[in-house]
Design an enzyme around this catalytic site. Structure first.
Site, mmCIF file in Angstrom:
data_model
loop_
_atom_site.group_PDB
_atom_site.id
_atom_site.type_symbol
_atom_site.label_atom_id
_atom_site.label_comp_id
_atom_site.label_asym_id
_atom_site.label_seq_id
_atom_site.Cartn_x
_atom_site.Cartn_y
_atom_site.Cartn_z
ATOM 1 N N GLU A 57 0.841 -1.190 0.000
ATOM 2 C CA GLU A 57 0.000 0.000 0.000
ATOM 3 C C GLU A 57 0.885 1.252 0.000
ATOM 4 O O GLU A 57 1.893 1.314 0.698
ATOM 5 C CB GLU A 57 -0.873 -0.044 1.257
ATOM 6 C CG GLU A 57 -1.827 1.101 1.460
ATOM 7 C CD GLU A 57 -2.648 0.923 2.736
ATOM 8 O OE1 GLU A 57 -3.560 1.728 2.965
ATOM 9 O OE2 GLU A 57 -2.360 -0.027 3.505
ATOM 10 N N LYS A 128 -9.366 2.418 -2.384
ATOM 11 C CA LYS A 128 -9.675 1.798 -1.087
ATOM 12 C C LYS A 128 -11.037 2.250 -0.571
ATOM 13 O O LYS A 128 -11.318 3.448 -0.470
ATOM 14 C CB LYS A 128 -8.569 2.158 -0.089
ATOM 15 C CG LYS A 128 -8.663 1.457 1.257
ATOM 16 C CD LYS A 128 -7.441 1.793 2.106
ATOM 17 C CE LYS A 128 -7.434 1.048 3.427
ATOM 18 N NZ LYS A 128 -6.211 1.362 4.212
ATOM 19 N N CYS A 161 -5.578 -3.360 2.342
ATOM 20 C CA CYS A 161 -5.428 -3.336 3.799
ATOM 21 C C CYS A 161 -6.747 -3.512 4.552
ATOM 22 O O CYS A 161 -7.300 -4.606 4.579
ATOM 23 C CB CYS A 161 -4.712 -2.048 4.203
ATOM 24 S SG CYS A 161 -3.943 -2.123 5.847
#
Length: 299
Positions: A57, A128, A161
């Site tokens: 990330e 995300k 994540c």
């Protein structure tokens, strides 16, 4: 045919794939050096036969920003920015697919994103969905859903994540016939984590891979940045939920490799003669998607 019964892309067989997870230590603000390091790792993985290489990330910018102004200055347009272009060049040269975490600038908006790149160039961007901690100060939540990227070998999905804490996104990918989920991540220590137990993140990945019949390639970072520690432990998990490689070390840069047979991966959704992890859902009792807010009752 239902959305859970996708077939291979037209005319294509099920190849074996070597996938690579790059565990590295980006340094905040050192974009050129971070990208150069990532290009070297991609070349190294390609030389070992990898067809898919996943980076952490925010692999180009680093993670712990002091202000939105700093985050904005380090963000780039995708695919027009120099980081994405460097990854496009190496993907074309090495004939690999690359999934790389990047701070994306879209006008005045910022997204914690992942560029998805193939040998022929940029395929698309994932943003995300679930922001973690101080990310809320810098980024907007993703607004392009859960896209699926068709490739010559199968279907690719992406999570970043904290997205991995939500079973709904795995289920959405599985129902769209995804074969492999690529997860750039910057895992941090979880409260109450016992020292003698695996990281919560790796446990969640294994559980969701098993429940949805998905292979998952997680690339974490290591090191401590502006006081924030990261846990490493990158992992590649097969569609039956067991690690194929890793978890990696807590504090060392390294590359994990695993071979994934896509035919076996899809067949892994059949737990035995009777049970299939997607087809066994009781849609007469609960909604097709968990968390949709509609609980059905039978009278």
């Amino acid at each position: 045919m239902t959305s859970t019964d996708k077939v291979p892309l037209s005319g294509q067989a099920f190849p074996d794939l070597i996938v690579a997870s790059v565990q590295m230590e980006p340094r905040v603000g050192h974009t050129a050096a971070n990208v150069a390091c990532s290009v070297e790792r991609i070349e190294q993985a390609a030389a070992q036969g990898a067809s898919i290489v996943v980076l952490p990330e925010l692999a180009n910018s680093g993670y712990v920003f002091e202000s939105r102004q700093e985050a904005f200055a380090l963000a780039e347009t995708v695919p027009g920015g120099p980081s994405t272009q460097a990854w496009i060049d190496v993907a074309r040269r090495c004939k690999v697919h690359v999934v790389a975490g990047i701070a994306e600038r879209g006008g005045t908006r910022l997204y914690n994103a992942a560029a998805v790149i193939g040998p022929e160039g940029w395929l698309g961007t994932y943003r995300k969905l679930h922001l973690w901690g101080d990310e809320h100060l810098f980024f907007e939540a993703g607004n392009n859903g859960v896209p699926v990227f068709d490739t010559e070998w199968g279907r690719l999905g992406v999570l970043i994540c904290y997205d991995g804490w939500f079973p709904e996104v795995y289920r959405l990918l599985a129902r769209q016939g995804v074969d492999i989920v690529c997860m750039p991540t910057n895992w941090v220590p979880m409260p109450g984590q016992p020292a003698d137990q695996p990281a919560m993140a790796t446990t969640l990945v294994m559980a969701n891979a098993h429940s949805n019949g998905l292979s998952v390639v997680c690339a974490d970072r290591v090191g401590t940045e502006r006081g924030q520690a990261f846990v490493g432990q990158s992992v590649i998990v097969g569609s039956q939920g067991w690690p194929l490689a890793g978890p990696a070390s807590l504090d060392r840069e390294e590359i994990l490799y695993a071979r994934i047979n896509l035919k076996a991966s899809r067949q892994g959704r059949h737990l035995n003669t009777f049970n299939h992890v997607l087809r066994d859902r009781r849609d007469d009792v609960y909604d097709l998607m968990p968390g949709s807010g509609r609980l059905l009752s039978r009278h």
